[in-house]
Design a protein around this motif. Sequence first.
Motif: not given
Length: 603
Positions: A362-366, A370-373, A380-384
């Motif tokens: 889940a982190f990897q995907s998010a 996020v990094a690619i915009a 990423l906040a949703t994953v956390f």
Amino acid sequence: MSALTPWRRTLLAMTALSALNMGAPATAASAAPAPYLQRKPQDEVIYFVLPDRFENGDAANDHGGLRGGPLVDGFDPTRAGFYHGGDIKGVTKRLDYIQGLGATAVWLAPIFTNRAVQGPPGHESAAHHGYWITDFTDVDPHLGTRADFKALVDAAHARGMKVYMDIVVNHTADVIQYKECPDSRCAYRGVADYPYVRKGGVDGAPINDGFDGKDFSKLKRSDWAYTPFVPAGQEHVKKPDWLNDPIYYHNRGDSTFAGESSLLGDFATLDDVFTENPRVVAGFIEVYGAWIDQFGIDGFRIDTARHVNPEFWQAFVPAMLARAKAKGIPNFHIFGEVFDPDVAALARHTRVDKLPAVLDFAFQSAATDVAIARSGTDRLATVFAGDAVYEGGEATARQLPTFLGNHDMGRIGWFVLKARPGIGDDELLARVALANALMLTARGAPTIYYGDEQGFTGDGDYSDSREDMFESQVASYNDNRLVGSSAKGPFSAFRTDGVLYRRIAELAKLRVATPALRDGRQVVRAASDKPGLLAFSRLLDKTEALAVFNTGDKPIKANVPVEARSVAWRSLHGACAATAGAPGSYSIELKPLDYMICVSEGR
């Protein structure tokens, strides 16, 4: 409480027997553990290595002791899907390089003896990855010997580094064949249409007093959906020897990776182990417990964990933790591969299977999005926000290995190039560096895929993402675009002065030196539904480490919430203001695709 089934009684008895056998190495537990053993799983920065692609420390083992050419020994350094010559001695030789990157633990792809070559005629490939195991008790001769592995573990431990093994229980190499399928590809046959109590699963005739799926004492070798057989000359190719009996496999044909077939089907023709059988549970406990006993390794990454029934893990994991504790290893790290970006799907395997941790897909995907915009920072906040659903909650989430890419899905550099085909060199470097900064400051145990620090991008997934660190002979590897470098192969990729190596090393060393970045409770401070600002704090005792990112293409000036006690600040990276200003608020400025890491030790 209901009465125990015969299956459950047998399982408990065999697991207890294995637990009794764990007592032998307990002497080491009485001594105080070495400093590296006291580190918790979240304290590590993990470096994931495919030994065959890392460094060739001994050319004498390139062919694995086999003769007959690439389709027999699997060695062809010009083809992406074959062995290239890297080995365990090569990893030992490059421990300076790995440690210089800031890594504290080395995770090795499976090193067990594999079937060297598999696949239909004209489409063969070799087991350079290590997942086609025939002998679970020995080291693949392409990679070296047990003595080589012991030397690696001892050398790593002498440096204060840990060693994690990649293990497999879901399947073995493709040895068992089915009489009904001469080409070895059989469609999956489900339990409803082919229950175990139908003889051969074909004529539907019931077997008197047949196997009911629970009482394994009544299981017969005729109770299968297909008719399995072992080809002549391969009757004892697997070790331990009990693995050669088809009764310990599901024999239902190829998985569709949906429904029950995800647990009972062959993984792309690989022999799917009947992990419900108590004999299998006890057998694998002994197999992998022996690697702990004999080598003192520090953790297991579990391949294809989601394709094994939960009851297996419920017995296996406690047994391995007990085995490690008896060896004097109090923080043995076990994490399973659950290839799914959904937090609920990942968390389920910590709650139902009782796995201590899972790889954080889940982190990897998010983090990639996020990094690619490709998404707002709230992705990423949703994953956390989902950390609470893991068994043990946020504390368990801190132990999840986080990563940006791997040997199956591909590299972070490739994801950026695929999403932004015309991207310039500076932006490519900035986005990949930003992704690494996210990983190395957020909760979890950051995991660096070998070669990412050299700017490897690859051409896709699987073999296209498994480039050689030594001088490669694969044309498709040598023409790849690199992150932060204009170099083209072939070349030896162990430079420590490259821009990405230095940036990752800086972040990794900051993490190791800052307890709050390793073990602090994480609080998201700012996020948006658009690319731009993301901020989170890591809180430990009176320390607050604040990580702020700008994933957008415009400068950011903002105030972000912080702890009221966090007044005096210093910079770990970037231009951090020395004072916060108003209590509970911290003023930040960031250029596009930049990040800052600030820390306050409280009043």
